[in-house]
Motif scaffolding. Structure first.
Motif, short mmCIF file in Angstrom:
data_model
loop_
_atom_site.label_atom_id
_atom_site.label_comp_id
_atom_site.label_asym_id
_atom_site.label_seq_id
_atom_site.Cartn_x
_atom_site.Cartn_y
_atom_site.Cartn_z
N VAL A 34 24.25 31.23 3.70
CA VAL A 34 22.83 30.90 3.70
C VAL A 34 22.08 32.20 3.98
O VAL A 34 22.35 32.88 4.98
CB VAL A 34 22.49 29.86 4.79
N VAL A 35 21.16 32.55 3.09
CA VAL A 35 20.34 33.73 3.30
C VAL A 35 19.26 33.37 4.32
O VAL A 35 18.45 32.47 4.09
CB VAL A 35 19.70 34.22 1.99
N LYS A 36 19.27 34.05 5.46
CA LYS A 36 18.33 33.76 6.54
C LYS A 36 17.03 34.54 6.39
O LYS A 36 15.95 34.01 6.62
CB LYS A 36 18.95 34.08 7.91
N GLN A 37 17.14 35.84 6.05
CA GLN A 37 15.92 36.63 5.87
C GLN A 37 16.24 37.95 5.19
O GLN A 37 17.35 38.47 5.30
CB GLN A 37 15.20 36.87 7.19
N GLN A 38 15.24 38.45 4.48
CA GLN A 38 15.32 39.78 3.92
C GLN A 38 14.84 40.75 4.99
O GLN A 38 13.80 40.53 5.61
CB GLN A 38 14.44 39.89 2.67
N LEU A 39 15.59 41.81 5.24
CA LEU A 39 15.21 42.78 6.25
C LEU A 39 14.12 43.70 5.69
O LEU A 39 13.98 43.85 4.48
CB LEU A 39 16.42 43.55 6.75
N PRO A 40 13.32 44.30 6.57
CA PRO A 40 12.04 44.89 6.16
C PRO A 40 12.10 46.16 5.31
O PRO A 40 11.16 46.43 4.59
CB PRO A 40 11.35 45.21 7.49
N GLU A 41 13.12 46.94 5.39
CA GLU A 41 13.18 48.18 4.63
C GLU A 41 14.52 48.31 3.93
O GLU A 41 15.48 47.65 4.29
CB GLU A 41 12.99 49.39 5.56
N GLN A 42 14.56 49.18 2.94
CA GLN A 42 15.80 49.43 2.23
C GLN A 42 16.58 50.57 2.90
O GLN A 42 16.00 51.40 3.58
CB GLN A 42 15.51 49.83 0.79
N ILE A 43 17.89 50.59 2.66
CA ILE A 43 18.71 51.75 2.99
C ILE A 43 18.72 52.60 1.73
O ILE A 43 19.06 52.12 0.65
CB ILE A 43 20.16 51.35 3.36
N THR A 44 18.33 53.86 1.87
CA THR A 44 18.29 54.76 0.73
C THR A 44 19.07 56.01 1.06
O THR A 44 18.92 56.58 2.14
CB THR A 44 16.82 55.14 0.41
N PHE A 45 19.94 56.42 0.14
CA PHE A 45 20.66 57.67 0.34
C PHE A 45 21.01 58.28 -1.00
O PHE A 45 21.08 57.60 -2.01
CB PHE A 45 21.91 57.49 1.20
#
Length: 119
Positions: A34-45
């Motif tokens: 179950v997807v609970k929430q999308q986190l606020p920022e992306q991981i970028t590298f």
């Protein structure tokens, strides 16, 4: 190396959440999430020069989601050739298992789990 399952959005995915469930099912053998929430920022590298030449991309941006597994742990089976083992860990132990520093720092900042370096 330990990390989270990842993948891209496909044309057939009706939402980011649907893509998350599909990718998890493709990599773990079950869609019992179950997807609970999308986190606020992306991981970028950025990738190393060697990796850039091999895969054709300069960098990666990953949208992170908080997902709950609601199935039976016995149903978890690595289906992707890049996955050797699947392991469920308690949230307070998560950072002790992650290999990539960018991912560990992201989790510490956005999920609020105390950060501990592996020695």
């Amino acid at each position: 190396m330990w990390d989270f399952p990842k993948g891209g959005v496909e044309a057939k995915d009706i939402s980011l959440e649907a893509a998350v469930i599909r990718e998890l099912a493709e990599e773990t053998g079950t869609d019992q999430y179950v997807v609970k929430q999308q986190l606020p920022e992306q991981i970028t590298f950025s990738f190393s020069d060697e990796t850039r030449k091999r895969i054709g991309y300069e960098r990666q941006e990953t949208t992170m989601f908080l997902v709950e597994f609601i199935g039976n742990a016995n149903d978890l089976k690595p289906l992707d050739s890049e996955i050797d083992e699947i392991k469920l860990v308690e949230s307070n132990e998560l950072l002790n298992h992650l290999t990539h520093e960018e991912t560990a720092l992201y989790i510490r900042e956005h999920v609020g789990i105390p950060f501990r370096l592996k020695l």
